[in-house]
Design a protein around this motif. Structure first.
Motif, PDB file in Angstrom:
ATOM      1  N   PRO A  39       0.935  -1.144  -0.465  1.00  0.00           N
ATOM      2  CA  PRO A  39       0.568  -0.099  -0.402  1.00  0.00           C
ATOM      3  C   PRO A  39       0.808   1.077   0.117  1.00  0.00           C
ATOM      4  CG  PRO A  39      -1.068  -1.316   1.250  1.00  0.00           C
ATOM      5  CD  PRO A  39       0.429  -2.047   1.246  1.00  0.00           C
ATOM      6  N   GLY A  40       0.798   1.996  -0.804  1.00  0.00           N
ATOM      7  CA  GLY A  40       1.159   3.607  -0.762  1.00  0.00           C
ATOM      8  C   GLY A  40       2.253   3.308  -1.641  1.00  0.00           C
ATOM      9  N   MET A  41       2.882   2.336  -2.400  1.00  0.00           N
ATOM     10  CA  MET A  41       3.229   1.830  -3.363  1.00  0.00           C
ATOM     11  C   MET A  41       2.938   1.689  -4.955  1.00  0.00           C
ATOM     12  SD  MET A  41       6.713   0.065  -1.442  1.00  0.00           S
ATOM     13  CE  MET A  41       6.688   0.128   0.299  1.00  0.00           C
ATOM     14  N   GLN A  42       3.550   2.094  -6.131  1.00  0.00           N
ATOM     15  CA  GLN A  42       3.205   1.935  -7.385  1.00  0.00           C
ATOM     16  C   GLN A  42       4.009   1.680  -8.485  1.00  0.00           C
ATOM     17  OE1 GLN A  42       0.141   4.095  -9.053  1.00  0.00           O
ATOM     18  NE2 GLN A  42      -0.689   4.500  -6.694  1.00  0.00           N
ATOM     19  N   SER A  43       4.533   1.468  -9.160  1.00  0.00           N
ATOM     20  CA  SER A  43       4.966   1.006 -10.320  1.00  0.00           C
ATOM     21  C   SER A  43       5.112   2.121 -11.957  1.00  0.00           C
ATOM     22  CB  SER A  43       5.462  -0.180 -10.784  1.00  0.00           C
ATOM     23  OG  SER A  43       4.999  -0.734 -11.290  1.00  0.00           O
ATOM     24  N   ILE A  44       6.280   1.814 -12.264  1.00  0.00           N
ATOM     25  CA  ILE A  44       5.911   2.878 -13.980  1.00  0.00           C
ATOM     26  C   ILE A  44       6.560   1.884 -14.661  1.00  0.00           C
ATOM     27  CG2 ILE A  44       7.271   4.369 -13.210  1.00  0.00           C
ATOM     28  CD1 ILE A  44       5.527   6.598 -14.768  1.00  0.00           C
ATOM     29  N   THR A  45       6.588   1.682 -15.758  1.00  0.00           N
ATOM     30  CA  THR A  45       7.951   0.785 -16.268  1.00  0.00           C
ATOM     31  C   THR A  45       8.608   1.723 -17.967  1.00  0.00           C
ATOM     32  OG1 THR A  45       5.510  -1.670 -16.911  1.00  0.00           O
ATOM     33  CG2 THR A  45       7.348  -0.842 -18.441  1.00  0.00           C
ATOM     34  N   LYS A  46       9.581   1.199 -17.256  1.00  0.00           N
ATOM     35  CA  LYS A  46      10.127   2.014 -18.050  1.00  0.00           C
ATOM     36  C   LYS A  46       9.885   1.262 -19.456  1.00  0.00           C
ATOM     37  CE  LYS A  46      14.365   2.821 -15.407  1.00  0.00           C
ATOM     38  NZ  LYS A  46      15.423   2.331 -14.500  1.00  0.00           N
ATOM     39  N   PRO A  47      10.828   1.883 -20.823  1.00  0.00           N
ATOM     40  CA  PRO A  47      10.533   3.632 -20.427  1.00  0.00           C
ATOM     41  C   PRO A  47       8.947   3.835 -21.198  1.00  0.00           C
ATOM     42  CG  PRO A  47      10.814   2.647 -22.908  1.00  0.00           C
ATOM     43  CD  PRO A  47      10.720   1.437 -21.851  1.00  0.00           C
ATOM     44  N   PHE A  48       8.651   5.099 -20.881  1.00  0.00           N
ATOM     45  CA  PHE A  48       7.557   5.855 -20.129  1.00  0.00           C
ATOM     46  C   PHE A  48       7.832   6.691 -20.426  1.00  0.00           C
ATOM     47  CE2 PHE A  48      10.167   5.917 -15.740  1.00  0.00           C
ATOM     48  CZ  PHE A  48      10.680   7.289 -16.212  1.00  0.00           C
ATOM     49  N   SER A  49       6.554   8.077 -21.077  1.00  0.00           N
ATOM     50  CA  SER A  49       5.996   8.969 -21.193  1.00  0.00           C
ATOM     51  C   SER A  49       5.969  10.018 -20.657  1.00  0.00           C
ATOM     52  CB  SER A  49       4.918   9.193 -22.170  1.00  0.00           C
ATOM     53  OG  SER A  49       3.653   9.054 -21.192  1.00  0.00           O
ATOM     54  N   ILE A  50       6.386  11.810 -20.560  1.00  0.00           N
ATOM     55  CA  ILE A  50       6.377  12.818 -19.979  1.00  0.00           C
ATOM     56  C   ILE A  50       4.988  12.704 -19.391  1.00  0.00           C
ATOM     57  CG2 ILE A  50       6.196  15.061 -19.529  1.00  0.00           C
ATOM     58  CD1 ILE A  50       8.801  14.968 -21.184  1.00  0.00           C
ATOM     59  N   ASP A  51       4.293  12.340 -19.839  1.00  0.00           N
ATOM     60  CA  ASP A  51       2.541  12.130 -19.500  1.00  0.00           C
ATOM     61  C   ASP A  51       2.204  11.435 -19.111  1.00  0.00           C
ATOM     62  OD1 ASP A  51       1.866  14.851 -21.000  1.00  0.00           O
ATOM     63  OD2 ASP A  51       0.918  13.325 -22.844  1.00  0.00           O
ATOM     64  N   GLN A  52       3.437  10.265 -19.052  1.00  0.00           N
ATOM     65  CA  GLN A  52       2.874   9.185 -17.684  1.00  0.00           C
ATOM     66  C   GLN A  52       2.994   9.318 -16.016  1.00  0.00           C
ATOM     67  OE1 GLN A  52       4.132   6.066 -20.318  1.00  0.00           O
ATOM     68  NE2 GLN A  52       2.700   4.806 -20.778  1.00  0.00           N
ATOM     69  N   LEU A  53       4.771  10.029 -16.781  1.00  0.00           N
ATOM     70  CA  LEU A  53       5.356   9.948 -15.251  1.00  0.00           C
ATOM     71  C   LEU A  53       4.341  10.961 -14.684  1.00  0.00           C
ATOM     72  CD1 LEU A  53       7.653   9.694 -13.545  1.00  0.00           C
ATOM     73  CD2 LEU A  53       8.735  11.062 -14.751  1.00  0.00           C
ATOM     74  N   ARG A  54       3.706  12.319 -14.840  1.00  0.00           N
ATOM     75  CA  ARG A  54       3.213  13.272 -14.590  1.00  0.00           C
ATOM     76  C   ARG A  54       1.651  12.505 -13.819  1.00  0.00           C
ATOM     77  NH1 ARG A  54       1.245  17.031 -18.607  1.00  0.00           N
ATOM     78  NH2 ARG A  54      -0.563  14.917 -18.739  1.00  0.00           N
ATOM     79  N   ASN A  55       0.884  11.890 -13.977  1.00  0.00           N
ATOM     80  CA  ASN A  55       0.326  11.432 -14.314  1.00  0.00           C
ATOM     81  C   ASN A  55      -0.061  10.286 -13.016  1.00  0.00           C
ATOM     82  OD1 ASN A  55      -0.948  12.630 -16.054  1.00  0.00           O
ATOM     83  ND2 ASN A  55      -1.424  10.981 -17.726  1.00  0.00           N
ATOM     84  N   LYS A  56       0.951   9.889 -12.830  1.00  0.00           N
ATOM     85  CA  LYS A  56       1.220   8.725 -12.072  1.00  0.00           C
ATOM     86  C   LYS A  56       2.126   9.562 -10.783  1.00  0.00           C
ATOM     87  CE  LYS A  56       1.398   4.657 -12.160  1.00  0.00           C
ATOM     88  NZ  LYS A  56       0.236   3.653 -11.706  1.00  0.00           N
ATOM     89  N   VAL A  57       2.762  10.403 -10.675  1.00  0.00           N
ATOM     90  CA  VAL A  57       3.161  10.835  -9.706  1.00  0.00           C
ATOM     91  C   VAL A  57       2.185  12.177  -9.183  1.00  0.00           C
ATOM     92  CG1 VAL A  57       4.829  13.312  -9.314  1.00  0.00           C
ATOM     93  CG2 VAL A  57       5.702  11.368 -10.118  1.00  0.00           C
ATOM     94  N   LYS A  58       1.092  12.651  -9.470  1.00  0.00           N
ATOM     95  CA  LYS A  58       0.313  13.450  -9.460  1.00  0.00           C
ATOM     96  C   LYS A  58      -1.044  12.523  -9.036  1.00  0.00           C
ATOM     97  CE  LYS A  58       1.213  17.874 -12.053  1.00  0.00           C
ATOM     98  NZ  LYS A  58       0.171  18.623 -12.519  1.00  0.00           N
ATOM     99  N   GLN A  59      -1.307  11.678  -8.958  1.00  0.00           N
ATOM    100  CA  GLN A  59      -2.106  10.453  -8.739  1.00  0.00           C
ATOM    101  C   GLN A  59      -1.506   9.910  -7.715  1.00  0.00           C
ATOM    102  OE1 GLN A  59      -2.060   7.335 -10.355  1.00  0.00           O
ATOM    103  NE2 GLN A  59      -3.599   5.303  -9.463  1.00  0.00           N
ATOM    104  N   MET A  60      -0.220  10.306  -7.139  1.00  0.00           N
ATOM    105  CA  MET A  60       0.444   9.107  -5.871  1.00  0.00           C
ATOM    106  C   MET A  60       0.258  10.883  -5.053  1.00  0.00           C
ATOM    107  SD  MET A  60       2.773   6.682  -7.267  1.00  0.00           S
ATOM    108  CE  MET A  60       3.397   5.909  -5.293  1.00  0.00           C
ATOM    109  N   LEU A  61       0.931  11.574  -5.182  1.00  0.00           N
ATOM    110  CA  LEU A  61       0.412  12.901  -4.861  1.00  0.00           C
ATOM    111  C   LEU A  61      -0.836  13.247  -3.211  1.00  0.00           C
ATOM    112  CD1 LEU A  61       3.471  15.186  -5.668  1.00  0.00           C
ATOM    113  CD2 LEU A  61       3.529  13.742  -3.917  1.00  0.00           C
ATOM    114  N   ASP A  62      -1.939  13.278  -4.974  1.00  0.00           N
ATOM    115  CA  ASP A  62      -3.071  13.272  -4.002  1.00  0.00           C
ATOM    116  C   ASP A  62      -3.820  12.870  -3.541  1.00  0.00           C
ATOM    117  OD1 ASP A  62      -3.649  15.276  -5.729  1.00  0.00           O
ATOM    118  OD2 ASP A  62      -4.206  14.292  -7.779  1.00  0.00           O
TER     119      ASP A  62
END
Length: 121
Positions: free
Chosen positions: A96-119
């Motif tokens: 809980p509180g952890m997620q993963s993102i697959t490399k390579p990732f796009s700028i949009d994917q990174l932004r969306n994942k980071v904002k989702q986790m911070l929210d």
């Protein structure tokens, strides 16, 4: 919670990849701390004066893998959200509180994942 002043600790041993991630996050308005390995990352985590809203770490680090780093960091900061970056995300067990993102990732994917986790934090 995802105010532009959120601080993200980026842990990535590949200097070019780290620079790209840092540049993207800074352009998105985040304050970024950089670490090239787990030892450097833990120095930031151990500094109680340092605010860290999210830690983004590569899974494959030279001195300690990202999962072990997350475990160590969470001993000091139990609520710290952790985002794992990996070419093999299916091999990552996320708590809980952890997620993963697959490399390579796009700028949009990174932004969306980071904002989702911070929210969510």
């Amino acid at each position: 919670m995802s105010a532009p002043t959120s601080t993200i600790l980026v842990v990535e041993d590949d200097s070019i990849v780290r620079m790209l991630i840092v540049d993207v996050l800074e352009e998105l308005g985040f304050r970024v701390l950089e670490a090239e390995d787990a030892k450097s990352a833990l120095e930031f985590v151990e500094n109680t004066n340092e605010v860290i809203d999210l830690m983004m770490t590569d899974v494959g680090l030279p001195d300690m893998n990202g999962r072990d780093l997350a475990t160590q960091a969470r001993k000091l900061r139990p609520q710290l959200p952790v985002l794992f970056a990996s070419g093999y995300p299916e091999s990552i067990e996320v708590q809980p509180g952890m997620q993963s993102i697959t490399k390579p990732f796009s700028i949009d994917q990174l932004r969306n994942k980071v904002k989702q986790m911070l929210d969510a934090a």
